[in-house]
Write a protein that holds these residues in place. Structure first.
Motif, mmCIF file in Angstrom:
data_model
loop_
_atom_site.group_PDB
_atom_site.id
_atom_site.type_symbol
_atom_site.label_atom_id
_atom_site.label_comp_id
_atom_site.label_asym_id
_atom_site.label_seq_id
_atom_site.Cartn_x
_atom_site.Cartn_y
_atom_site.Cartn_z
ATOM 1 N N PRO A 1 0.812 -1.212 0.000
ATOM 2 C CA PRO A 1 0.000 0.000 0.000
ATOM 3 C C PRO A 1 0.850 1.268 0.000
ATOM 4 O O PRO A 1 1.943 1.297 0.578
ATOM 5 N N GLU A 2 0.342 2.282 -0.641
ATOM 6 C CA GLU A 2 1.021 3.574 -0.702
ATOM 7 C C GLU A 2 1.376 4.051 0.708
ATOM 8 O O GLU A 2 0.549 3.986 1.622
ATOM 9 N N GLY A 3 2.608 4.472 0.881
ATOM 10 C CA GLY A 3 3.043 4.991 2.167
ATOM 11 C C GLY A 3 3.446 3.946 3.188
ATOM 12 O O GLY A 3 3.743 4.280 4.336
ATOM 13 N N ASP B 1 5.948 1.578 2.608
ATOM 14 C CA ASP B 1 7.269 1.025 2.292
ATOM 15 C C ASP B 1 8.160 0.927 3.528
ATOM 16 O O ASP B 1 8.849 -0.069 3.729
#
Length: 66
Positions: free
Chosen positions: A41-43, A45
């Motif tokens: 999901p975005e953010g 990492d």
């Protein structure tokens, strides 16, 4: 970023699922899995990287997108 769990190495500690529950799930036997084709999901990492470093069995594998 792509992430997977090497089931040959996973010992079922569950650290990855505690750190990044949006990415890692525990199967019925308590081993971590990333559902096939599930993108990070975005953010998230940084959480995935933290989970990889924290894994006692070094079973979390990250591949960077190019």
């Amino acid at each position: 970023m792509q992430v997977e769990v090497d089931l040959n190495l996973c010992q079922g500690y569950g650290v990855c699922a505690q750190i990044a529950p949006e990415v890692f799930e525990l199967d019925d036997d308590g081993y971590a899995v990333v559902p096939a084709g599930t993108p990070v999901p975005e953010g998230r990492d940084a959480e995935v990287r933290e989970a990889a470093v924290a894994c006692p069995a070094i079973a979390v594998l990250i591949t960077e997108d190019h």
